[in-house]
Design a protein around this motif. Sequence first.
Motif, mmCIF file in Angstrom:
data_model
loop_
_atom_site.group_PDB
_atom_site.id
_atom_site.type_symbol
_atom_site.label_atom_id
_atom_site.label_comp_id
_atom_site.label_asym_id
_atom_site.label_seq_id
_atom_site.Cartn_x
_atom_site.Cartn_y
_atom_site.Cartn_z
ATOM 1 N N ARG A 186 26.216 -18.750 24.064
ATOM 2 C CA ARG A 186 24.772 -18.676 23.852
ATOM 3 C C ARG A 186 24.241 -19.901 23.116
ATOM 4 O O ARG A 186 24.909 -20.481 22.275
ATOM 5 N N SER A 229 15.251 -11.072 25.526
ATOM 6 C CA SER A 229 16.144 -10.937 24.378
ATOM 7 C C SER A 229 16.317 -12.291 23.708
ATOM 8 O O SER A 229 16.736 -13.271 24.339
ATOM 9 N N THR A 277 20.766 -20.837 20.772
ATOM 10 C CA THR A 277 19.673 -20.176 20.065
ATOM 11 C C THR A 277 18.382 -20.260 20.874
ATOM 12 O O THR A 277 18.008 -21.336 21.370
ATOM 13 N N THR A 278 17.709 -19.132 21.026
ATOM 14 C CA THR A 278 16.464 -19.082 21.796
ATOM 15 C C THR A 278 15.449 -20.061 21.229
ATOM 16 O O THR A 278 15.235 -20.130 20.012
ATOM 17 N N ASN A 283 18.207 -14.631 21.018
ATOM 18 C CA ASN A 283 19.561 -14.659 20.470
ATOM 19 C C ASN A 283 19.785 -15.905 19.636
ATOM 20 O O ASN A 283 19.126 -16.932 19.825
ATOM 21 N N HIS A 307 27.186 -15.896 15.705
ATOM 22 C CA HIS A 307 27.146 -14.664 16.496
ATOM 23 C C HIS A 307 25.793 -14.587 17.179
ATOM 24 O O HIS A 307 24.750 -14.723 16.523
ATOM 25 N N PRO A 308 25.754 -14.365 18.495
ATOM 26 C CA PRO A 308 24.479 -14.397 19.203
ATOM 27 C C PRO A 308 23.500 -13.294 18.805
ATOM 28 O O PRO A 308 22.307 -13.411 19.089
ATOM 29 N N GLU A 309 23.986 -12.234 18.152
ATOM 30 C CA GLU A 309 23.059 -11.186 17.732
ATOM 31 C C GLU A 309 22.419 -11.478 16.372
ATOM 32 O O GLU A 309 21.540 -10.738 15.940
ATOM 33 N N LEU A 330 15.260 -8.517 19.450
ATOM 34 C CA LEU A 330 16.313 -9.130 18.663
ATOM 35 C C LEU A 330 17.175 -8.044 18.054
ATOM 36 O O LEU A 330 16.972 -6.846 18.305
ATOM 37 N N TYR A 331 18.164 -8.449 17.263
ATOM 38 C CA TYR A 331 19.136 -7.484 16.739
ATOM 39 C C TYR A 331 19.181 -7.474 15.219
ATOM 40 O O TYR A 331 18.912 -6.465 14.596
ATOM 41 N N PHE A 373 19.982 -13.880 14.155
ATOM 42 C CA PHE A 373 18.884 -14.814 14.411
ATOM 43 C C PHE A 373 18.266 -15.244 13.089
ATOM 44 O O PHE A 373 18.148 -14.441 12.149
ATOM 45 N N TYR A 401 16.455 -6.730 31.191
ATOM 46 C CA TYR A 401 16.435 -8.060 30.577
ATOM 47 C C TYR A 401 15.951 -9.111 31.569
ATOM 48 O O TYR A 401 16.307 -9.079 32.746
#
Length: 276
Positions: free
Chosen positions: A184, A162, A186-187, A164, A239-241, A208-209, A243, A139
Amino acid sequence: MFGRTIWTASCAPKPGMRTLLQTANDLKAVGVRAVGGVVVNRIGTSRQCIRGVIYPTWNDLTTLRTGLGWSFVSQGMNYADMTALTTDAQRYDESGATIPILAAKGHNQAWGLFNYPNDLQDAAAQAVVTDYFSFGRVYTEEPLTNTRTPATTYPYPLLTFSINGGQCNNPSLPCYDFPVRSDRRTTALPDMLTVLRPAPGNYGILQLYRVVEGKGGTMGQANAWDCTSTDWRNRWTGHPENFCRNTLLAALRQRSTSAIITTPADVAIAWGRGRP
């Protein structure tokens, strides 16, 4: 790339939680295909609920590969901490042993990249992994891309940015500082574009997730989100996962169309790393 190749964001999905197949079709509509990191023992003949999310089946992965052009790499046999393993046999069982299993399911490029679970790696783990995989995921906290010399120098790191969810990017709104796991934010869309517009000879990876759209729950709930704003700066997820779909698609639509969408295995071949 999709970390752990999660099917959907909850074992009790809410409206607005996109399935992996829905997201794959979104990507296809903008001319993109993806790479999925597979935790082998989390994939079965039925979709399993594990640690709060649903995982796909082997048939789902086949559909993504044959129908939508996806490829898959290894994210471990059991998602074990590679630094906690004490023998090379254990390290192989968690990493290299996944390659023939994935190949038997038709996923023949898994050797291109090992996604170290939780990015945890040490010298002992790298010594084993590099015998079987061209690259190991690392990462990067900045939106950086890969160049040939560092990536093909031991231990063959492949920088991965990554993306998030989390707090929004507008300091005038309450979503800017509400409590979020891992603290976190948001990116930012411009950071995503840095990776999606690589210079010639560079290779960029966004990971991403799981993807959500619209609005679900209320701020303060762990799995809530609000992606309804027309401005990416105002969108947030609890939740950071998770998006926001509209931010993801906005980034992909603004990517460099001259950049080749490819896989770690193909990059390894092009850069002389080949199959270990």
